[in-house]
Design a protein around this motif. Structure first.
Motif, short mmCIF file in Angstrom:
data_model
loop_
_atom_site.label_atom_id
_atom_site.label_comp_id
_atom_site.label_asym_id
_atom_site.label_seq_id
_atom_site.Cartn_x
_atom_site.Cartn_y
_atom_site.Cartn_z
N PHE A 1 0.83 -1.20 0.00
CA PHE A 1 0.00 0.00 0.00
C PHE A 1 0.87 1.26 0.00
N ASN B 1 -0.76 4.09 -1.68
CA ASN B 1 -2.17 4.27 -1.36
C ASN B 1 -2.35 4.85 0.03
N THR C 1 -7.06 4.24 -5.18
CA THR C 1 -6.50 5.53 -5.48
C THR C 1 -5.02 5.56 -5.09
N GLU C 2 -4.24 6.20 -5.93
CA GLU C 2 -2.84 6.41 -5.59
C GLU C 2 -2.67 7.87 -5.22
N ASP D 1 -7.16 2.06 1.05
CA ASP D 1 -7.87 2.19 -0.22
C ASP D 1 -6.89 1.93 -1.36
N SER D 2 -7.06 0.80 -2.02
CA SER D 2 -6.17 0.43 -3.12
C SER D 2 -6.61 1.06 -4.44
N SER E 1 0.00 8.40 0.87
CA SER E 1 1.31 7.79 0.64
C SER E 1 2.42 8.82 0.72
#
Length: 125
Positions: free
Chosen positions: A29, A32, A101-102, A98-99, A53
């Protein structure tokens, strides 16, 4: 299989401190957002603190100045340092990620697509 495993909850007296940890496995992650929510009996799940991130943070007004969120990307882990605990902080604390959105942020329950199983925090007076 992606898992978020929380640890560090427990029973503490008013004014005490706890440090929650959440270790993610099954995927990275690092790009993320991750964070923490909590849910008290009979109440809705609410955001506590989240971090992008890139290190941007968001705190609920209820914990601002007392809680600190941090991440270790190398260990795929997010932490929550909780100081000056109050009885109203008593809840089941959930790790969230939450994967989808980056480099974005988590603010609400619908922003989350991975949850941990929860760790109980009880603050006694």
């Amino acid at each position: 299989q992606v898992q978020l495993i929380e640890s560090g909850g427990g029973l503490v007296q008013v004014g005490g401190s706890l440090r929650l940890s959440c270790a993610a496995s099954g995927r990275s992650f690092s790009k993320n957002p991750m964070g923490w929510f909590r849910q008290a009996p009979g109440k809705e799940r609410q955001v506590v603190a989240t971090m992008s991130s890139g290190g941007n943070t968001y705190y609920s007004d209820l914990v601002k100045g007392r809680f600190t969120i941090s991440r270790d990307h190398a260990k795929n882990t997010v932490f929550l340092q909780m100081n000056s605990l109050k009885p109203e902080d008593t809840a089941l604390y959930y790790c969230a990620a939450d994967s989808r959105t980056e480099y974005g942020m988590i603010y609400y329950v619908p922003d989350v697509n991975y949850w941990g199983q929860g760790t109980q925090v009880t603050v006694s007076s």
